[in-house]
Design a protein around this motif. Sequence first.
Motif, PDB file in Angstrom:
ATOM      1  N   UNK A  53       0.840  -1.205   0.000  1.00 61.27           N
ATOM      2  CA  UNK A  53       0.000   0.000   0.000  1.00 61.27           C
ATOM      3  C   UNK A  53       0.877   1.257   0.000  1.00 61.27           C
ATOM      4  N   UNK A  54       1.864   1.279   0.899  1.00 58.12           N
ATOM      5  CA  UNK A  54       2.753   2.446   0.986  1.00 58.12           C
ATOM      6  C   UNK A  54       3.508   2.651  -0.328  1.00 58.12           C
ATOM      7  N   UNK A  63      -7.265  -5.218  -1.782  1.00 53.31           N
ATOM      8  CA  UNK A  63      -6.311  -6.301  -1.532  1.00 53.31           C
ATOM      9  C   UNK A  63      -7.118  -7.551  -1.213  1.00 53.31           C
ATOM     10  N   UNK A  64      -6.992  -8.553  -2.076  1.00 51.25           N
ATOM     11  CA  UNK A  64      -7.705  -9.812  -1.860  1.00 51.25           C
ATOM     12  C   UNK A  64      -6.712 -10.820  -1.285  1.00 51.25           C
ATOM     13  N   UNK A  65      -7.107 -11.481  -0.192  1.00 45.92           N
ATOM     14  CA  UNK A  65      -6.179 -12.405   0.481  1.00 45.92           C
ATOM     15  C   UNK A  65      -6.755 -13.814   0.556  1.00 45.92           C
ATOM     16  N   UNK A  93      -3.088  -7.340  -5.186  1.00 43.19           N
ATOM     17  CA  UNK A  93      -3.577  -5.962  -5.104  1.00 43.19           C
ATOM     18  C   UNK A  93      -4.209  -5.620  -6.450  1.00 43.19           C
ATOM     19  N   UNK A  94      -5.493  -5.300  -6.410  1.00 39.02           N
ATOM     20  CA  UNK A  94      -6.254  -5.016  -7.630  1.00 39.02           C
ATOM     21  C   UNK A  94      -6.487  -3.518  -7.755  1.00 39.02           C
ATOM     22  N   UNK A 104      -9.119  -0.021 -13.323  1.00 35.40           N
ATOM     23  CA  UNK A 104      -8.591   0.162 -14.676  1.00 35.40           C
ATOM     24  C   UNK A 104      -7.510  -0.816 -15.070  1.00 35.40           C
ATOM     25  N   UNK A 105      -6.954  -1.516 -14.105  1.00 33.93           N
ATOM     26  CA  UNK A 105      -5.807  -2.379 -14.384  1.00 33.93           C
ATOM     27  C   UNK A 105      -6.107  -3.829 -14.029  1.00 33.93           C
ATOM     28  N   UNK A 106      -6.775  -4.029 -12.892  1.00 30.93           N
ATOM     29  CA  UNK A 106      -6.890  -5.384 -12.351  1.00 30.93           C
ATOM     30  C   UNK A 106      -5.661  -5.651 -11.496  1.00 30.93           C
ATOM     31  N   UNK A 107      -5.063  -6.839 -11.638  1.00 34.99           N
ATOM     32  CA  UNK A 107      -3.950  -7.221 -10.761  1.00 34.99           C
ATOM     33  C   UNK A 107      -2.696  -6.403 -11.054  1.00 34.99           C
TER      34      UNK A 107
END
Length: 461
Positions: free
Chosen positions: A261-262, A350-352, A377-378, A381-384
């Motif tokens: 994230x940072x 963020x999918x875990x 991290x999704x 406009x981009x996805x993964x």
Amino acid sequence: MLFKISDLLAGKGEDEICRVHGWVRSVRKSKKFSFVVISDGTSQNNFQMIVDQDSDDYENISTMLTGTSIEAEGLVVKSGGKNQSFEMQAKKVSIIGACTEDYPLQKKATSLEFLREHAHLRVRTNTFGAVFRIRHALSMATHKFFDERGFYNLHSPIVTGVDAEGAGEMFNVSTLDKKHLKLNNDGSINHESDYFGKETSLCVTGQLEAECFALGMGSVYTFGPTFRSENSNTPRHLAEFWMIEPEVAFADLEDIANLATDYVKYLIEYAIEKCPQELEFLHRQYAEEDYLDKLIHVRDSAFNKITYTEAIDILNNSNEKFEFPTNWGDELQTEHERFLAEKHFQTPVIVTDYPKGFKAFYMKQNDDGETVRAMDVLMPGIGELIGGSQREESLEKLEARMEEMKMDKNPLWWYLDLRKFGTVPHAGFGLGFERAVMYVTGMKNIRDVIPFPRTPKNCDF
Ligand code: 4AD
Ligand code: MG
């Protein structure tokens, strides 16, 4: 004194006699003087010079076609023009390299597709100058970010003997004579006389080597080329792309989710600070009017965090029609990822804790026996954009999983050693650099954010 255009436009040569180099964008001739506009790749704005008919070499002006490289000298003064802060009253203008009439980058608008076919020249356009200055800034930001946090940069190997992701999408590296291949009894190619004496490939990741270094230096990151022979002809896949892979010892999934994230926020912040004109130009041309506001919003807001199981529930409870199924155990496709980030949450997500079935062998196994400590991290406009995980630090569990997946443990003896000799919880992730450049620039095709794209059936330049 010789100046770059970026410096001249910033006023560094004001009221001085300056020299400048560049390529001609346009020439406008009149009786008494001419306007010549040049670029040198250092600024979003081009540089204008006024050439008086009394100046030396005035006859040169008529032979200066678009694309000609020139040197000019003259007094730099504040200009009255609306997009131009400084201009040159040129006294000398000399041609360094002439340009023929068939130069492909003429003034008329050219499409991104056309420019892809002229990738050796496209960096001379406003669009690609902007993209590659931003790419440079994001690369610098990456090194700064990790250095500031005490990470060591690791140059992991490019040629490898292991398929670390287990996806079988590797490009072979071999010096065998293809006309006289020796076969084994089972029909496979015998690599004994090959350069490395065994089958080798270009790396799909530097992670396993990064794990070795993290378990000696604490926190490391790689930033290198990565190769995947997946046959994905999409706007988001390259056969050769660049990946940044931090790896942290004594860390868990929570820690690297925060690090990810940072890092993403830092990239956004750095680009806004260093390349405001480039962002403004690209967003206006290729994204939405308020794209910068959207970036700022992402920089300033928390990322949502959900489990894979929760993601599947959200998808199944939505009224969206998806092309691919969304049963528990199915892989999330780009359409699902984009729905979650763009429509449902309208922020990065963020999918875990994904099912182990479609994730790599090295991920830490959860107690449920079904899922692993993975995270993606999704981005809208981009996805993964990022894939990562906590790693399995137990030798017993790691070996059991490798056996379950019918993997050959022998080539990975050194990786298993890490679990024998002072194992620790550790975690890391990989960020696809081109996807980050796409996200920040708003460019829609990954082929337009890497200098010379390699994709299926395409390896020109
Ligand atoms: O999710 P991936 O496959 O993860 C790994 O390789 C792990 N070893 C990373 C780690 O934990 N150290 O790839 C990571 C990222 C993806 O999220 C995506 O952004 C990018 O790499 N990526 C690609 N980018 C462009 N073209 C491709 N073919 C890509 N494949 C993956
Ligand atoms: Mg992934």
